[in-house]
Write a protein that holds these residues in place. Structure first.
Motif, short mmCIF file in Angstrom:
data_model
loop_
_atom_site.label_atom_id
_atom_site.label_comp_id
_atom_site.label_asym_id
_atom_site.label_seq_id
_atom_site.Cartn_x
_atom_site.Cartn_y
_atom_site.Cartn_z
N ALA A 62 0.85 -1.19 0.00
CA ALA A 62 0.00 0.00 0.00
C ALA A 62 0.89 1.24 0.00
O ALA A 62 1.82 1.35 0.80
CB ALA A 62 -0.91 -0.01 1.23
N VAL A 63 0.62 2.18 -0.91
CA VAL A 63 1.49 3.35 -1.06
C VAL A 63 0.67 4.63 -1.06
O VAL A 63 -0.54 4.63 -1.30
CB VAL A 63 2.32 3.28 -2.36
N GLU A 64 1.37 5.73 -0.79
CA GLU A 64 0.81 7.08 -0.86
C GLU A 64 1.75 7.94 -1.68
O GLU A 64 2.95 7.67 -1.77
CB GLU A 64 0.68 7.68 0.55
N LYS A 65 1.22 9.01 -2.25
CA LYS A 65 2.04 9.93 -3.03
C LYS A 65 2.91 10.79 -2.12
O LYS A 65 2.47 11.20 -1.04
CB LYS A 65 1.15 10.84 -3.89
N GLU A 66 4.14 11.04 -2.57
CA GLU A 66 5.00 11.98 -1.88
C GLU A 66 4.47 13.40 -2.08
O GLU A 66 4.15 13.81 -3.20
CB GLU A 66 6.43 11.90 -2.44
N ALA A 67 4.39 14.15 -1.00
CA ALA A 67 3.80 15.49 -1.09
C ALA A 67 4.77 16.50 -1.69
O ALA A 67 4.34 17.46 -2.35
CB ALA A 67 3.37 15.96 0.29
N GLU A 68 6.07 16.31 -1.50
CA GLU A 68 7.02 17.36 -1.84
C GLU A 68 8.09 16.91 -2.84
O GLU A 68 9.17 17.50 -2.90
CB GLU A 68 7.69 17.89 -0.57
N LEU A 86 10.76 27.26 -11.54
CA LEU A 86 9.30 27.22 -11.39
C LEU A 86 8.89 27.52 -9.95
O LEU A 86 9.64 27.23 -9.01
CB LEU A 86 8.77 25.85 -11.80
N PRO A 87 7.70 28.09 -9.75
CA PRO A 87 7.25 28.42 -8.39
C PRO A 87 7.27 27.19 -7.47
O PRO A 87 6.76 26.13 -7.83
CB PRO A 87 5.82 28.93 -8.60
N GLY A 88 7.87 27.34 -6.32
CA GLY A 88 7.90 26.29 -5.31
C GLY A 88 8.99 25.27 -5.45
O GLY A 88 9.24 24.49 -4.51
N VAL A 89 9.70 25.24 -6.60
CA VAL A 89 10.76 24.25 -6.80
C VAL A 89 11.97 24.62 -5.94
O VAL A 89 12.47 25.75 -6.01
CB VAL A 89 11.16 24.15 -8.28
N ASN A 105 7.60 22.67 -3.01
CA ASN A 105 6.61 22.96 -1.99
C ASN A 105 5.33 22.19 -2.30
O ASN A 105 4.88 22.15 -3.44
CB ASN A 105 6.32 24.48 -1.98
N ALA A 106 4.75 21.56 -1.29
CA ALA A 106 3.59 20.69 -1.51
C ALA A 106 2.43 21.42 -2.19
O ALA A 106 1.71 20.82 -3.00
CB ALA A 106 3.13 20.10 -0.17
N ASP A 110 1.17 19.90 -7.75
CA ASP A 110 0.29 19.49 -8.84
C ASP A 110 0.34 20.45 -10.02
O ASP A 110 0.33 20.02 -11.19
CB ASP A 110 -1.15 19.35 -8.33
N SER A 111 0.40 21.75 -9.76
CA SER A 111 0.45 22.71 -10.85
C SER A 111 1.77 22.60 -11.61
O SER A 111 1.80 22.70 -12.85
CB SER A 111 0.27 24.14 -10.32
#
Length: 599
Positions: A62-68, A86-89, A105-106, A110-111
């Motif tokens: 069972a896995v979850e996505k890395e937020a950052e 890019l913003p947040g990188v 940055n989390a 997605d963007s």
């Protein structure tokens, strides 16, 4: 086929029903089954989240996505600088020669992923994942999947799957029947994790697993001061040294120094093949460089290559009146340079190609203490090579370093987490979840822990039931290298002209150690055993090394964990030393006895 998933239930909860009846609600990956005292009351198929688990070594994790963080395969490398703006990188770092890790940055993840998938970037972007509830381990996807068909699966059915999921066929693995590398395309519509999970449920498929990027660390730590004798081969009592600490190599050399027909492959990061201790007719055979794609596996300073040369010296340095000598000086060296971030597919190729030539393979590297099971195809590759690989067709002796974190090789989790030092960054990490070193835990390999010049457990050496044997090496504190622990270092070959070195301006060093030194020492002894009796299978060599090993008696507790794992069970093994410290003299003698008795 759906019932197979019942093995991977997420548990159940009791729900009170009408009256005194108890209704049991079982939730599975895509089933919801309600039971009462009379049996099934209701069964319902739930929408399935194909991105919620990852198949690895026959286990659905069972896995979850890395937020950052996420991964990027850029269409144009010249656009990488724009990615970093890019913003947040926060950082863009290569995982291997094709794939980059983007730390972000989390809130912006997605963007940024959507932007990088679109023009003008046109990159291949995937989420990174970690086991659910265990953020210590990170799984990085490539754009490929490794698929194995069932024996009854037909080529026509396989072709239909390629068309259904819009997959490119890359290759079939030579030594793995009906096992293929496939590439997910933009037309596939989903990432490799989801496509692999869908494929796993198709009728003709035995397994489908994403081709992951691996992270390996060399199993070494240098230690001062310099010591000028190779006590690990032959010891006499002295300061910080007991006579019983060595492998008794000279007594084995009375029978054989090793034969050139026996080839030991050292898979590592770089080799100074101009070193005088690697000279001699037929010494170096079939060199491979999987970093540069050529046959010149020399170190490069900018890559930090400095590990392969001393490993090769411990196993195979020539007896030529100069410098050091290896455990099997007469055997041939196959130097294999590879990137420590090789993905699953590259590892399979490396082992397949190396395993068709070498009699012994030595691996002085492994994952940190995280949950790192082997993929099914690589697990099958190691099994196949150990059973029927090598030039003799009787198996390759695969020797693996246990690692240098004083960690269990397999654990369901340590209360409060397990602390370990990342030797590259110097930072202390804590693993709260499960731990598994898939290479060292493979049942067909020879997993080597480390003992010291005082004939005790090396404070850094990983441990567990998976350890086969121990071999002498240096000693150091696994969390603070500045703390004192007793023991001498290992003298071996060093890089003077190429890459970095353990000792400046010298062809030799006494600063080597870790299970990185213990593994090639055991590999050299295995090569002596095969030189004495070339008819032995790889399994018989492993058995000889274990049966003839010296039982180290170490009553002292672990200086960090406070436990003692040096007590041998009824089968003659313990977690610290396996079946004991390798004894070259006794192993060669046993091989000769079997040669006399075996037609």
């Amino acid at each position: 086929m759906e019932l197979i998933m019942l093995k991977y239930s997420n548990g159940y909860e009791n729900v009170k029903g009408p009256g005194r009846n108890t209704v049991k609600l079982l939730r599975f990956s895509h089933f919801e089954i309600t039971l009462n005292q009379r049996g099934v009351r209701m069964a319902k198929v739930l929408p399935k989240d194909y991105g919620s688990y990852l198949w690895r070594g026959g286990e659905a994790i069972a896995v979850e996505k890395e937020a950052e963080r996420f991964t990027l395969i850029p269409a144009y490398r010249e656009k990488l600088e724009r990615v970093s703006r890019l913003p947040g990188v926060q950082r863009v770092k290569p995982l291997n020669q094709q794939i980059y890790r983007v730390e972000i940055n989390a809130m912006e993840r997605d963007s940024a992923m959507a932007l990088l998938r679109s023009a003008p970037f046109n990159g291949i972007v995937h989420h990174a994942y970690h086991p659910k509830g265990e953020s210590d381990t990170v799984y990085y996807l490539t754009d490929k999947i490794i698929v194995k068909l069932l024996p009854e699966g037909s080529v026509a059915e396989f072709e239909q799957l390629l068309a259904k999921y819009k997959l490119n066929f890359i290759k079939e693995y030579e030594r793995l029947p009906r096992t293929y590398l496939l590439q997910v395309t933009a037309s596939s519509g989903e990432n490799p994790l989801k496509i692999a999970n869908r494929l796993a449920e198709e009728a003709p498929v035995a397994s489908a697993e994403p081709n992951l990027v691996n992270r390996f660390l060399p199993s070494f730590i240098p230690n001062d001061p310099l010591f000028k004798r190779q006590w690990h081969l032959a010891a006499a009592a002295g300061p910080q040294l007991v006579a019983e600490a060595s492998v008794n190599a000279p007594e084995a050399w009375d029978h054989t120094l090793g034969e050139r027909r026996v080839t030991v492959a050292i898979i590592d990061d770089g080799f100074d093949l101009n070193h005088p201790d690697f000279s001699g007719a037929g010494k170096i055979v079939h060199p491979r460089d999987y970093v540069d794609g050529d046959a010149h596996p020399f170190p490069e300073a900018f890559r930090g290559d400095y590990h392969g040369t001393p490993c090769a010296g411990v196993a195979l340095a020539e007896s030529n009146g100069r410098g050091t000598v290896g455990a099997a000086p007469g055997c041939a060296l196959m130097p294999v340079r590879f990137p420590l971030t090789a993905d699953d597919d590259l590892l399979i190729e490396i082992f397949n190609e190396t395993g068709s030539i070498a009699d012994v393979i030595s691996c002085s590297w492994g994952p940190p203490p995280v949950y790192s099971p082997l993929p099914t195809a690589l697990d099958d590759t190691l099994t196949d090579l150990a059973v029927c690989g090598g030039p003799r067709g009787q198996g390759v002796v695969i020797v693996v370093a246990a690692g240098n974190f004083n960690a269990p090789l397999r654990s369901q989790g340590v209360p409060g987490g397990f602390e370990w030092l990342d030797y590259g960054s110097g930072l202390i990490h804590r693993t709260f979840g499960r731990i598994l070193n898939g290479f060292a835990a493979h049942p067909k390999v020879v997993t080597v822990a480390a003992s010291t010049s005082l004939n005790k457990h090396a404070a850094y050496s990983n441990w567990g039931p998976e350890v086969s044997i121990a071999a002498p090496s240096n000693n150091f504190h696994p969390l603070d290298p500045n703390q004192y622990v007793g023991g001498l270092g290992i003298w071996t070959t060093d890089n003077e002209q190429y890459g970095l070195g353990f000792t400046a301006n010298s062809n030799y060093t006494g600063n080597f150690g870790g299970t990185s030194s213990a593994a090639p020492l055991a590999a050299g002894v295995a090569a002596l055993v095969l030189s004495a009796n070339p008819k032995l299978t790889a399994a018989e060599v492993k058995q000889i090394l274990q049966e003839t090993a010296d039982k180290i008696v170490d009553p002292d507790p672990d200086p960090i964990l406070g436990t003692n794992r040096g007590q041998y069970d009824s089968q003659g093994r313990c977690d610290w030393f396996g079946y004991g410290k390798v004894n070259a003299a006794q192993a060669v003698q046993k091989a000769l006895q079997l040669a006399e008795n075996k037609p």
